[in-house]
Structures are given as structure tokens and as C-alpha cells.
Design an enzyme around this catalytic site. Structure first.
Site, PDB file in Angstrom:
ATOM      1  N   GLY A 130      -0.512   1.441   1.109  1.00 56.69           N
ATOM      2  CA  GLY A 130      -2.030   0.923   1.312  1.00 56.69           C
ATOM      3  C   GLY A 130      -2.831   1.943   2.414  1.00 56.69           C
ATOM      4  O   GLY A 130      -2.040   2.309   3.238  1.00 56.69           O
ATOM      5  N   ARG A 156       1.322   4.319  -5.090  1.00 58.75           N
ATOM      6  CA  ARG A 156       2.839   3.465  -5.141  1.00 58.75           C
ATOM      7  C   ARG A 156       3.537   4.298  -6.113  1.00 58.75           C
ATOM      8  O   ARG A 156       2.840   4.504  -7.227  1.00 58.75           O
ATOM      9  CB  ARG A 156       2.600   2.024  -5.319  1.00 58.75           C
ATOM     10  CG  ARG A 156       1.697   1.434  -4.114  1.00 58.75           C
ATOM     11  CD  ARG A 156       1.847  -0.140  -3.818  1.00 58.75           C
ATOM     12  NE  ARG A 156       1.650  -0.462  -2.464  1.00 58.75           N
ATOM     13  CZ  ARG A 156       0.503  -0.623  -1.973  1.00 58.75           C
ATOM     14  NH1 ARG A 156      -0.761  -0.669  -2.829  1.00 58.75           N
ATOM     15  NH2 ARG A 156       0.254  -0.899  -0.889  1.00 58.75           N
ATOM     16  N   ASP A 206       5.364   0.349   6.316  1.00 52.32           N
ATOM     17  CA  ASP A 206       6.892  -0.077   6.369  1.00 52.32           C
ATOM     18  C   ASP A 206       7.398   0.411   5.117  1.00 52.32           C
ATOM     19  O   ASP A 206       8.580   1.037   5.008  1.00 52.32           O
ATOM     20  CB  ASP A 206       6.908  -1.601   6.180  1.00 52.32           C
ATOM     21  CG  ASP A 206       7.995  -2.092   6.529  1.00 52.32           C
ATOM     22  OD1 ASP A 206       8.845  -1.871   7.414  1.00 52.32           O
ATOM     23  OD2 ASP A 206       8.803  -2.726   5.346  1.00 52.32           O
ATOM     24  N   THR A 248      -1.262   1.637   8.862  1.00 55.30           N
ATOM     25  CA  THR A 248      -1.328   0.220   8.255  1.00 55.30           C
ATOM     26  C   THR A 248      -2.095  -0.653   8.804  1.00 55.30           C
ATOM     27  O   THR A 248      -2.001  -0.498  10.091  1.00 55.30           O
ATOM     28  CB  THR A 248       0.260  -0.195   7.760  1.00 55.30           C
ATOM     29  OG1 THR A 248      -0.207  -1.716   7.672  1.00 55.30           O
ATOM     30  CG2 THR A 248       0.787  -0.235   8.848  1.00 55.30           C
ATOM     31  N   ASP A 289      -1.757  -3.523   9.048  1.00 53.40           N
ATOM     32  CA  ASP A 289      -0.981  -5.179   9.287  1.00 53.40           C
ATOM     33  C   ASP A 289      -0.395  -4.681  10.680  1.00 53.40           C
ATOM     34  O   ASP A 289      -0.038  -6.038  11.249  1.00 53.40           O
ATOM     35  CB  ASP A 289       0.110  -5.093   8.352  1.00 53.40           C
ATOM     36  CG  ASP A 289      -0.545  -5.534   6.919  1.00 53.40           C
ATOM     37  OD1 ASP A 289      -1.384  -6.074   6.613  1.00 53.40           O
ATOM     38  OD2 ASP A 289       0.542  -5.235   5.768  1.00 53.40           O
ATOM     39  N   ASP A 292       2.330  -4.015  11.614  1.00 53.55           N
ATOM     40  CA  ASP A 292       3.728  -4.348  11.598  1.00 53.55           C
ATOM     41  C   ASP A 292       4.995  -3.619  11.729  1.00 53.55           C
ATOM     42  O   ASP A 292       6.291  -4.091  11.251  1.00 53.55           O
ATOM     43  CB  ASP A 292       3.782  -5.480  10.112  1.00 53.55           C
ATOM     44  CG  ASP A 292       3.778  -4.513   9.139  1.00 53.55           C
ATOM     45  OD1 ASP A 292       3.249  -3.141   9.225  1.00 53.55           O
ATOM     46  OD2 ASP A 292       4.156  -4.823   7.820  1.00 53.55           O
TER      47      ASP A 292
HETATM   48  P1  ADP Z   1       3.495   0.724   2.480  1.00 52.51           P
HETATM   49  O1  ADP Z   1       3.792   1.898   2.946  1.00 52.51           O
HETATM   50  O2  ADP Z   1       1.833   0.130   2.634  1.00 52.51           O
HETATM   51  O3  ADP Z   1       4.153  -0.581   3.170  1.00 52.51           O
HETATM   52  P2  ADP Z   1       4.725   0.072  -0.117  1.00 52.51           P
HETATM   53  O4  ADP Z   1       5.598  -0.735   0.529  1.00 52.51           O
HETATM   54  O5  ADP Z   1       3.934  -0.120  -1.260  1.00 52.51           O
HETATM   55  O6  ADP Z   1       3.412   0.495   0.975  1.00 52.51           O
HETATM   56  O7  ADP Z   1       5.438   1.565  -0.328  1.00 52.51           O
HETATM   57  C1  ADP Z   1       4.660   2.711  -0.461  1.00 52.51           C
HETATM   58  C2  ADP Z   1       5.636   3.677  -1.299  1.00 52.51           C
HETATM   59  O8  ADP Z   1       6.757   4.113  -0.705  1.00 52.51           O
HETATM   60  C3  ADP Z   1       6.121   3.196  -2.433  1.00 52.51           C
HETATM   61  O9  ADP Z   1       5.547   3.004  -3.838  1.00 52.51           O
HETATM   62  C4  ADP Z   1       7.452   4.017  -2.859  1.00 52.51           C
HETATM   63  O10 ADP Z   1       6.820   5.048  -3.413  1.00 52.51           O
HETATM   64  C5  ADP Z   1       7.827   4.252  -1.352  1.00 52.51           C
HETATM   65  N1  ADP Z   1       8.761   3.373  -0.998  1.00 52.51           N
HETATM   66  C6  ADP Z   1       8.997   2.088  -0.521  1.00 52.51           C
HETATM   67  N2  ADP Z   1      10.009   1.558  -0.545  1.00 52.51           N
HETATM   68  C7  ADP Z   1      11.032   2.400  -0.918  1.00 52.51           C
HETATM   69  C8  ADP Z   1      12.456   2.539  -1.075  1.00 52.51           C
HETATM   70  N3  ADP Z   1      13.208   1.545  -0.842  1.00 52.51           N
HETATM   71  N4  ADP Z   1      12.989   3.591  -1.497  1.00 52.51           N
HETATM   72  C9  ADP Z   1      12.201   4.874  -1.740  1.00 52.51           C
HETATM   73  N5  ADP Z   1      10.812   4.687  -1.688  1.00 52.51           N
HETATM   74  C10 ADP Z   1      10.186   3.678  -1.268  1.00 52.51           C
END
Ligand code: ADP
Length: 326
Positions: free
Chosen positions: A14, A75, A106, A129, A131, A133
């Protein structure tokens, strides 16, 4: 450890106001230290599709005041597979990138940790972020701006709530964390915040209506974190209509407007400090840490700790909101 000559920088997940200020700080601090900088577009996806541009100081001119991220964000499901990460590693090798700076939340830092472990590759994370968090930092880049946006919106909604004597549930972002809802409620003088951290322990709606609202209030504003745990503002409104008929209930969902806008001075300064510190960390041979801020001091938090631990809600804030909303 091998000398780091070239870094790659990306924003992922995000978007958050202040990401651009962080990109600028990382780029310029790296150039000051004699490093080369490669801007990777669209988060981890850009590593798979090879969307990489050499960054000079001019690439980050005139962006400190902009919301969003000039590097774009995305993403990327493929990065969650070993095959996808292998492709990413191949690209990194081709571009002779020695370390990555990842700005994100996260999920992005989870991806960073997995990749760093798999390839023994140096990564520095920056908490980006709205959030707030991530564990180990008092604030994340974008949180202060989002909080100010929420406060301005609630101030406006209050005019209607007061004039019509209505009960307003205002939904704010924060899937797993109630920081925006709780501090947004304190900043805007709302009556309560319904947050995921507490929802598992008590029925916050019943408590709100029985203990305070029924007795003294004609109009009221309650901030609700968007989480499925809380049921969101719609869920709350439905419950009031069923369980406490007689209230004039309205819902407002602030949605994506919380993410945008020019970053506040606080977020610009935070992003600048954390971005510069990311380069200091690399020069210090730090690896796989998130740069955070604690009591106004820069701290290095192992990425594993930042993503694995739940950041606790401060009880003092909850008590303050309760006492001031009588
Ligand atoms: P944020 O970083 O805002 O929490 P997301 O949870 O959508 O956003 O994660 C962003 C990107 O990080 C995902 O689209 C993916 O490419 C990568 N990512 C998230 N979780 C994993 C994971 N368990 N293993 C590998 N890459 C991950």
C-alpha cells in the site's frame, strides 16, 4: 563483508504519504556515500520484469512534497514463490545490485525477510504504511499524514452529526491495528473508537451505548477500524438498528482518501531521517534490519521482530479517550 557499491530501492504494498521523501533521502544519502542507486519500479514486480532505472540526484528532485510514490507500487504474487524470487535474484545479479532498500508495510517486509534469508542478501527495510502496525518503531512513514486527514474529515462530519443529532460511525483504515481509529478519535474529540485489539475481549458497542451514549449524548461520533474483527462501520450501524432502535444512525467510510495527499512535516522529516539512516546502517554492516524511531532516536530493528510481534496499543491512550468522552 563485501563493500556495497550499488543499491536498489523499491516501494511495495500500500502506498503511503512520505514514501517519496524516503526515496529522496535514500538516493541522496547513498550518492553522498559514493554509492550508485537503481530505482526499481512497481515493487517486487519490477524485479521480475526488469523495470530498473539508474537514479541520480535529479531523479528525486521536487518530490518531497508529493503523496504516493514516484517508483509506483504493486502487489506481486509471483514473489511469494521460490521461482519468482529466483527471477528477482537473477535481475539483481544482472544489475550488479549489492543491497536493497525496501519501503513498505508488514507484507513487503515479510517478503524482504524471506528473500534476504534465501539468498543471504543484504536488505534494509523502511516502515512505509499508514497503519503504524510495525513493531519496534513509534511511527511509520505515512501514519501522521493519514491521522491528520482523518481528523479533518471527522471535523467536517461533526457539523452534520451535531446539527441532526445523529450517531455517526466513521470507518477508518487499519485492518489489524487500531492506531488510526484510536488516535483519530482522540484528535477529533470523538466519543469512542472500536478497534480490533479490544474487540476480542469485550463487546465494545454494548459498552459504548450502555455506559455512556444513552445517558448523555444526542449526537455522537465513533471511529471504527475497518477490520473484519470489528465488523466495520456498516456492521456497527446494522447492530445499532437491530439492538437499539431509536437512534438516527449514519455511516461514513473514509476509504482511500486517507492514503493520499501531501505528507505532513512530521512524515517528511521522519522519512528523511529513516532514509538517511538506511544508508548509515549499510555502511555499518547492518543487515536485514528495519530502521525505526523510538523516543525520537533512530533504532535498528531486526526485520523478523518488526513483522512477527504485534505492536501493542497503549492503555494510557484508551483510558484518555474513555475519560474525555463522557
Ligand atoms: P504491505 O507491504 O502494505 O503490507 P502486502 O501485504 O500487499 O502490502 O505485501 C506487498 C507485497 O509483498 C506482496 O504483493 C508480495 O509481493 C510481497 N509479500 C507479502 N507477503 C509475502 C510473503 N509471505 N512472501 C514473499 N513475498 C511477500
Amino acid at each position: 563483508m563485501a563493500k556495497i557499491e550499488t543499491i536498489g530501492i523499491l516501494t511495495s504494498g500500500g502506498d503511503a504519504p512520505g514514501m517519496n521523501a524516503a526515496i529522496r533521502a535514500v538516493t541522496r544519502a547513498a550518492i553522498c556515500a559514493g554509492m550508485k542507486v537503481k530505482g526499481i519500479y512497481r515493487g517486487y514486480r519490477g524485479l521480475l520484469t526488469d523495470e530498473i532505472v539508474d537514479f541520480r540526484t535529479q531523479n528525486v528532485s521536487n518530490i518531497i512534497q508529493m503523496g504516493g510514490t514516484i517508483l509506483k507500487t504493486a502487489r506481486c504474487k509471483e514473489f511469494q514463490t521460490t521461482e519468482g524470487r529466483q527471477l528477482a535474484y537473477d535481475t539483481i545479479q544482472r544489475h550488479k545490485i549489492d543491497a536493497l532498500v525496501v519501503i513498505g508495510g508488514d507484507g513487503s517486509l515479510t517478503g524482504a525477510r524471506i528473500f534476504a534469508n534465501e539468498y543471504n542478501f543484504p536488505i534494509i527495510g523502511l516502515p512505509g504504511t499508514i497503519d503504524n502496525d510495525l513493531y519496534g518503531t513509534d511511527s511509520t512513514i505515512g501514519y501522521d499524514t493519514a491521522l491528520n486527514t482523518i481528523m479533518e474529515c471527522v471535523d467536517k462530519i461533526r457539523d452534520t452529526a451535531t446539527s441532526h443529532e445523529r450517531l455517526f460511525f466513521i470507518e477508518v483504515m487499519g485492518r489489524d491495528a487500531g492506531f488510526l481509529a484510536l488516535n483519530g478519535a482522540i484528535a477529533s474529540g470523538a466519543e469512542a473508537a472500536i478497534i480490533p485489539e479490544i474487540s476480542t475481549q469485550v463487546d465494545q458497542l454494548a459498552e459504548l451505548i450502555e455506559n455512556g451514549f444513552r445517558k448523555s449524548k444526542n449526537s455522537s461520533i465513533v471511529l471504527v477500524a475497518e477490520s473484519p474483527v470489528t465488523g466495520g462501520a456498516m456492521g456497527m450501524a446494522e447492530r445499532v438498528k437491530n439492538e437499539y432502535p431509536g437512534y438516527d444512525v449514519r455511516v461514513s467510510i473514509l476509504g482511500h482518501l486517507q492514503r493520499g495527499g501531501s505528507p505532513t512535516a512530521y512524515d517528511r522529516i521522519l522519512a528523511s531521517r529513516l532514509g538517511a539512516a538506511a544508508i548509515d546502517a549499510l555502511l555499518d554492516d547492518q543487515r536485514n534490519v528495519m530502521i525505526g524511531i523510538k523516543n525520537d532516536e533512530i533504532v535498528y530493528v531486526p526485520i523478523t521482530r518488526a513483522i512477527k510481534n504485534d505492536k501493542p496499543i497503549d492503555q494510557e491512550l484508551l483510558n484518555t479517550l474513555r475519560r474525555l468522552s463522557i
